[in-house]
Scaffold this motif. Structure first.
Motif, PDB file in Angstrom:
ATOM      1  N   GLY A  82      -5.961   9.998  -2.952  1.00  0.00           N
ATOM      2  CA  GLY A  82      -7.054  10.153  -1.991  1.00  0.00           C
ATOM      3  C   GLY A  82      -6.627   9.503  -0.696  1.00  0.00           C
ATOM      4  O   GLY A  82      -5.581   9.830  -0.148  1.00  0.00           O
ATOM      5  N   ASP A  83      -7.421   8.548  -0.188  1.00  0.00           N
ATOM      6  CA  ASP A  83      -7.033   7.847   1.033  1.00  0.00           C
ATOM      7  C   ASP A  83      -6.469   6.461   0.737  1.00  0.00           C
ATOM      8  O   ASP A  83      -6.335   5.626   1.620  1.00  0.00           O
ATOM      9  CB  ASP A  83      -8.200   7.782   2.023  1.00  0.00           C
ATOM     10  CG  ASP A  83      -9.461   7.179   1.439  1.00  0.00           C
ATOM     11  OD1 ASP A  83      -9.503   6.939   0.208  1.00  0.00           O
ATOM     12  OD2 ASP A  83     -10.408   6.946   2.193  1.00  0.00           O
ATOM     13  N   TYR A  84      -6.114   6.209  -0.522  1.00  0.00           N
ATOM     14  CA  TYR A  84      -5.471   4.962  -0.939  1.00  0.00           C
ATOM     15  C   TYR A  84      -3.981   5.227  -1.159  1.00  0.00           C
ATOM     16  O   TYR A  84      -3.599   6.289  -1.640  1.00  0.00           O
ATOM     17  CB  TYR A  84      -6.064   4.432  -2.246  1.00  0.00           C
ATOM     18  CG  TYR A  84      -7.414   3.777  -2.087  1.00  0.00           C
ATOM     19  CD1 TYR A  84      -7.533   2.396  -2.150  1.00  0.00           C
ATOM     20  CD2 TYR A  84      -8.565   4.531  -1.885  1.00  0.00           C
ATOM     21  CE1 TYR A  84      -8.762   1.779  -2.009  1.00  0.00           C
ATOM     22  CE2 TYR A  84      -9.793   3.929  -1.747  1.00  0.00           C
ATOM     23  CZ  TYR A  84      -9.889   2.557  -1.813  1.00  0.00           C
ATOM     24  OH  TYR A  84     -11.112   1.946  -1.675  1.00  0.00           O
ATOM     25  N   LEU A  85      -3.164   4.241  -0.831  1.00  0.00           N
ATOM     26  CA  LEU A  85      -1.724   4.365  -1.014  1.00  0.00           C
ATOM     27  C   LEU A  85      -1.288   3.588  -2.242  1.00  0.00           C
ATOM     28  O   LEU A  85      -1.574   2.401  -2.359  1.00  0.00           O
ATOM     29  CB  LEU A  85      -0.971   3.844   0.220  1.00  0.00           C
ATOM     30  CG  LEU A  85       0.552   3.966   0.162  1.00  0.00           C
ATOM     31  CD1 LEU A  85       0.995   5.426   0.148  1.00  0.00           C
ATOM     32  CD2 LEU A  85       1.186   3.232   1.335  1.00  0.00           C
ATOM     33  N   ARG A  86      -0.599   4.272  -3.150  1.00  0.00           N
ATOM     34  CA  ARG A  86      -0.018   3.615  -4.325  1.00  0.00           C
ATOM     35  C   ARG A  86       1.453   3.335  -4.007  1.00  0.00           C
ATOM     36  O   ARG A  86       2.196   4.233  -3.638  1.00  0.00           O
ATOM     37  CB  ARG A  86      -0.105   4.480  -5.569  1.00  0.00           C
ATOM     38  CG  ARG A  86       0.625   3.841  -6.785  1.00  0.00           C
ATOM     39  CD  ARG A  86       0.476   4.675  -8.041  1.00  0.00           C
ATOM     40  NE  ARG A  86      -0.891   4.721  -8.501  1.00  0.00           N
ATOM     41  CZ  ARG A  86      -1.481   3.776  -9.230  1.00  0.00           C
ATOM     42  NH1 ARG A  86      -0.828   2.696  -9.556  1.00  0.00           N
ATOM     43  NH2 ARG A  86      -2.727   3.922  -9.613  1.00  0.00           N
ATOM     44  N   PHE A  87       1.848   2.084  -4.135  1.00  0.00           N
ATOM     45  CA  PHE A  87       3.236   1.673  -3.936  1.00  0.00           C
ATOM     46  C   PHE A  87       4.019   2.009  -5.199  1.00  0.00           C
ATOM     47  O   PHE A  87       3.662   1.572  -6.295  1.00  0.00           O
ATOM     48  CB  PHE A  87       3.294   0.163  -3.653  1.00  0.00           C
ATOM     49  CG  PHE A  87       4.677  -0.387  -3.556  1.00  0.00           C
ATOM     50  CD1 PHE A  87       5.449  -0.167  -2.426  1.00  0.00           C
ATOM     51  CD2 PHE A  87       5.214  -1.143  -4.587  1.00  0.00           C
ATOM     52  CE1 PHE A  87       6.718  -0.693  -2.325  1.00  0.00           C
ATOM     53  CE2 PHE A  87       6.482  -1.673  -4.493  1.00  0.00           C
ATOM     54  CZ  PHE A  87       7.239  -1.447  -3.363  1.00  0.00           C
TER      55      PHE A  87
END
Length: 185
Positions: A73-78
């Protein structure tokens, strides 16, 4: 003001233009290189007196950070650092995801995952595992644990049980040391 999402590093804050780029340097929703657009707040301008190195970090207006990520979505997963990503049989595997999975096993205290050179696969996934006091686990048990939670190609083909891992003063595993150890085996 946004909620924390497990496994994600957050949303983009105002003043920053962030993207995940594919191999052609185009924005993607798939896993790719984390990049910051030139002119974003608190972004480096250049390496002091090193124009060639500065140019190598940019793809057009995008500064390639060296991190791998994927949007949720609008979250970034490292996913991991580019130089930590394991290439095995054509798959690109982030060690952090395997470490997180192994840490959910009740016997595992801490773990470090790296790529070990392999003639057939380029690299294999190798895990160094510290068990909790008075706990036991077998290699097969930990491999099956990963296989049951992640893609089949992600499981560690080799696992060494160790007393301790090389750590920084801030408590992070020193992957370079584990990579050297794996390459020397």
């Amino acid at each position: 003001d946004f909620e924390a999402r497990p496994g994600c590093i957050g949303k983009v804050v105002p003043g920053h233009d962030l993207a995940v780029l594919d191999a052609d340097g185009l924005p993607t929703q798939d896993e790719g290189d984390v990049a910051v657009r030139r002119g974003s707040a608190s972004m480096m301008l250049e390496y002091w007196n090193r124009p060639e190195e500065t140019a190598a970090k940019f793809h057009g207006d995008w500064l390639i950070t060296g991190d791998r990520g994927i949007w949720e979505g609008d979250y970034l997963r490292f996913v991991g650092r580019e130089d930590d990503v394991i290439t095995s049989a054509g798959y690109r595997i982030g060690p952090a995801e395997i470490e997180d999975c192994l840490l959910t096993h009740p016997a595992v205290a801490t773990v470090g995952v790296v790529g070990k050179p392999d003639e057939m696969r380029t690299e294999i996934v190798k895990a160094y595992v510290v068990l909790k006091p008075d706990c036991q686990a077998t290699v097969k048990e930990l491999q099956d644990h990963v296989k049951s939670h992640l893609a089949q190609y992600s499981y560690p083909r080799e696992i060494d049980f160790v007393e301790a891992l090389p750590m920084t003063v801030t408590g992070k595993v020193i992957r370079k040391e584990l990579k050297r150890r794996a390459a020397a085996e």
